[in-house]
Design a protein around this motif. Structure first.
Motif, mmCIF file in Angstrom:
data_model
loop_
_atom_site.group_PDB
_atom_site.id
_atom_site.type_symbol
_atom_site.label_atom_id
_atom_site.label_comp_id
_atom_site.label_asym_id
_atom_site.label_seq_id
_atom_site.Cartn_x
_atom_site.Cartn_y
_atom_site.Cartn_z
ATOM 1 N N ALA A 1 -2.601 -1.211 -7.191
ATOM 2 C CA ALA A 1 -3.105 -1.270 -5.604
ATOM 3 C C ALA A 1 -4.380 -1.937 -5.337
ATOM 4 N N LYS A 2 -5.123 -1.646 -6.272
ATOM 5 C CA LYS A 2 -6.346 -2.263 -6.151
ATOM 6 C C LYS A 2 -6.334 -3.873 -5.924
ATOM 7 N N LYS A 3 -5.564 -4.401 -6.667
ATOM 8 C CA LYS A 3 -5.412 -5.917 -6.670
ATOM 9 C C LYS A 3 -4.966 -6.355 -5.329
ATOM 10 N N TRP A 4 -4.323 -5.485 -4.696
ATOM 11 C CA TRP A 4 -3.598 -5.873 -3.316
ATOM 12 C C TRP A 4 -4.931 -5.658 -2.235
ATOM 13 N N VAL A 5 -5.625 -4.452 -2.588
ATOM 14 C CA VAL A 5 -6.493 -4.197 -1.727
ATOM 15 C C VAL A 5 -7.780 -5.447 -1.421
ATOM 16 N N GLU A 6 -8.062 -5.798 -2.847
ATOM 17 C CA GLU A 6 -8.974 -6.893 -2.846
ATOM 18 C C GLU A 6 -8.672 -8.299 -2.553
ATOM 19 N N ALA A 7 -7.333 -8.424 -2.401
ATOM 20 C CA ALA A 7 -6.750 -9.578 -1.702
ATOM 21 C C ALA A 7 -6.555 -9.904 -0.077
ATOM 22 N N ILE A 8 -7.013 -8.568 0.539
ATOM 23 C CA ILE A 8 -6.915 -8.740 1.893
ATOM 24 C C ILE A 8 -8.401 -9.128 2.323
ATOM 25 N N VAL A 9 -8.398 -9.950 3.231
ATOM 26 C CA VAL A 9 -9.861 -10.527 3.643
ATOM 27 C C VAL A 9 -10.745 -9.673 4.352
ATOM 28 N N PRO A 10 -12.226 -9.589 4.016
ATOM 29 C CA PRO A 10 -13.116 -8.549 4.452
ATOM 30 C C PRO A 10 -12.986 -8.279 6.055
ATOM 31 N N ASP A 11 -12.659 -9.083 6.792
ATOM 32 C CA ASP A 11 -12.617 -8.974 8.224
ATOM 33 C C ASP A 11 -11.714 -7.596 8.632
ATOM 34 N N LEU B 1 2.393 1.450 -3.916
ATOM 35 C CA LEU B 1 1.767 1.687 -5.269
ATOM 36 C C LEU B 1 1.111 3.020 -5.455
ATOM 37 N N LEU B 2 0.252 3.265 -4.197
ATOM 38 C CA LEU B 2 -0.541 4.522 -4.157
ATOM 39 C C LEU B 2 0.444 5.599 -4.376
ATOM 40 N N ALA B 3 1.495 5.747 -3.659
ATOM 41 C CA ALA B 3 2.587 6.731 -3.751
ATOM 42 C C ALA B 3 3.142 7.195 -4.967
ATOM 43 N N ALA B 4 3.079 5.745 -5.879
ATOM 44 C CA ALA B 4 3.658 5.726 -7.134
ATOM 45 C C ALA B 4 2.653 6.266 -8.208
ATOM 46 N N GLY B 5 1.411 6.177 -7.911
ATOM 47 C CA GLY B 5 0.021 6.729 -8.816
ATOM 48 C C GLY B 5 -0.172 5.485 -9.471
ATOM 49 N N HIS B 6 0.058 4.234 -8.845
ATOM 50 C CA HIS B 6 -0.538 2.997 -9.713
ATOM 51 C C HIS B 6 -1.796 2.463 -8.874
ATOM 52 N N THR B 7 -2.646 3.182 -9.064
ATOM 53 C CA THR B 7 -3.958 2.826 -8.288
ATOM 54 C C THR B 7 -4.525 1.509 -8.987
ATOM 55 N N THR B 8 -4.567 1.286 -9.904
ATOM 56 C CA THR B 8 -5.002 -0.087 -10.534
ATOM 57 C C THR B 8 -4.445 -1.243 -9.993
ATOM 58 N N GLY C 1 -10.043 -1.502 8.857
ATOM 59 C CA GLY C 1 -8.555 -0.708 9.200
ATOM 60 C C GLY C 1 -7.913 -0.409 8.075
ATOM 61 N N LEU C 2 -8.124 -1.255 7.013
ATOM 62 C CA LEU C 2 -7.695 -1.150 5.436
ATOM 63 C C LEU C 2 -8.225 0.339 5.017
ATOM 64 N N ALA C 3 -9.493 0.380 5.274
ATOM 65 C CA ALA C 3 -10.190 1.725 4.889
ATOM 66 C C ALA C 3 -9.814 3.085 5.333
ATOM 67 N N ASP C 4 -9.305 2.948 6.643
ATOM 68 C CA ASP C 4 -8.653 3.961 7.438
ATOM 69 C C ASP C 4 -7.304 4.351 6.777
ATOM 70 N N PHE C 5 -6.509 3.065 6.539
ATOM 71 C CA PHE C 5 -5.155 3.402 5.729
ATOM 72 C C PHE C 5 -5.235 3.959 4.254
ATOM 73 N N LEU C 6 -6.091 3.402 3.661
ATOM 74 C CA LEU C 6 -6.430 4.129 2.311
ATOM 75 C C LEU C 6 -6.825 5.652 2.392
ATOM 76 N N CYS C 7 -7.803 5.964 3.340
ATOM 77 C CA CYS C 7 -8.067 7.332 3.323
ATOM 78 C C CYS C 7 -7.023 8.191 3.585
ATOM 79 N N ARG C 8 -6.221 7.794 4.636
ATOM 80 C CA ARG C 8 -4.946 8.659 5.041
ATOM 81 C C ARG C 8 -4.347 8.944 3.901
ATOM 82 N N ARG C 9 -4.184 8.163 3.039
ATOM 83 C CA ARG C 9 -3.232 8.101 1.588
ATOM 84 C C ARG C 9 -3.978 8.626 0.504
ATOM 85 N N GLY C 10 -5.231 9.448 0.720
ATOM 86 C CA GLY C 10 -6.061 9.910 -0.313
ATOM 87 C C GLY C 10 -6.613 8.940 -1.167
#
Length: 234
Positions: free
Chosen positions: A62-72, A53-60, A76-85
């Motif tokens: 992608a946000k729903k999937w980010v929020e679905a991942i448990v805070p624990d 979704l990020l590669a396709a420019g669908h940030t909004t 690691g998720l933040a590292d992944f997101l930063c590497r993808r701008g």
């Protein structure tokens, strides 16, 4: 269900992709044509979904999937997101990140608005807790060892991005805390001198004025910076 360790790591699927050609997307899978026939590669894993979704420019979306991942798993998720701008997505929606990590993201990726929000919420006490947790001894120019004072670094960054009033508020808050934050108040007002000289001098006078033991260091002597400020700046 998905195991805890696989949330940030898609399962490995062994396929023979000899001369693959992407045909399209169908029902959550990538259709690929190879010399061995057509096969479907599932994209249902959260990390694959977010990356696609990020590669396709669908940030909004992608946000729903980010929020679905448990805070624990948000570090690691933040590292992944930063590497993808998508550092902004990490700083605003990874609620499992520590305050120190969030502020570090803001400083590294110039997320001024998010930093202002964080500093407004946590105040000087929150920033000083980070320094105390890192065993930092703060002096007029930052800590005496183990790196730079988080509070001073954040204030310098904010000042460089035009947040003069916020730095002024931080300095005022330091003065209200008392003697233990006085040197930080002096450092902040010194930073303010060039941007807001009139108010900075007033604060500096308040910070260095002689009063009952407030400017006395832990060794029972006045910090040498204080008389220098009185003599050469005020």
């Amino acid at each position: 269900g998905m195991s805890k360790n696989s949330i940030l790591a898609p399962p490995t699927i062994i396929l023979t992709l000899n001369h693959p050609t992407i045909l399209g997307y169908q029902s959550g899978s990538l259709l690929v044509s190879t010399v061995n026939g057509v096969c479907a590669i599932s994209l249902n894993h959260p990390i694959l979904r977010i990356g696609t979704l990020l590669a396709a420019g669908h940030t909004t979306r992608a946000k729903k999937w980010v929020e679905a991942i448990v805070p624990d798993h948000h570090e690691g998720l933040a590292d992944f997101l930063c590497r993808r701008g998508a550092a902004n997505l990490a700083a605003n929606h990874c609620i499992g990140l520590s305050l120190e990590t969030l502020i570090d993201l803001c400083l590294r990726y110039n997320l001024v608005d998010r930093l202002v929000q964080l500093v407004t919420d946590c105040g000087v006490k929150g920033l000083r807790q980070i320094d105390n947790g890192r065993a930092v001894t703060v002096d007029i120019l930052g800590p005496q060892q183990h790196g730079n004072s988080f509070l001073i670094c954040v204030a310098a960054f904010l000042l460089g991005n035009g947040q003069v009033e916020m730095v002024h508020e931080l300095a005022l808050e330091c003065l209200k805390i008392g003697p233990e934050a006085k040197l930080e108040a002096i450092a902040l007002t010194s930073l303010l001198l060039a941007a807001w000289p009139k108010k900075a001098r007033k604060l500096l006078q308040e910070a260095v004025k002689e009063s009952t033991n407030e400017s006395i260091s832990s060794h029972g002597q006045e910090n040498p910076v204080v008389p220098l400020l009185r003599k050469y700046i005020l």
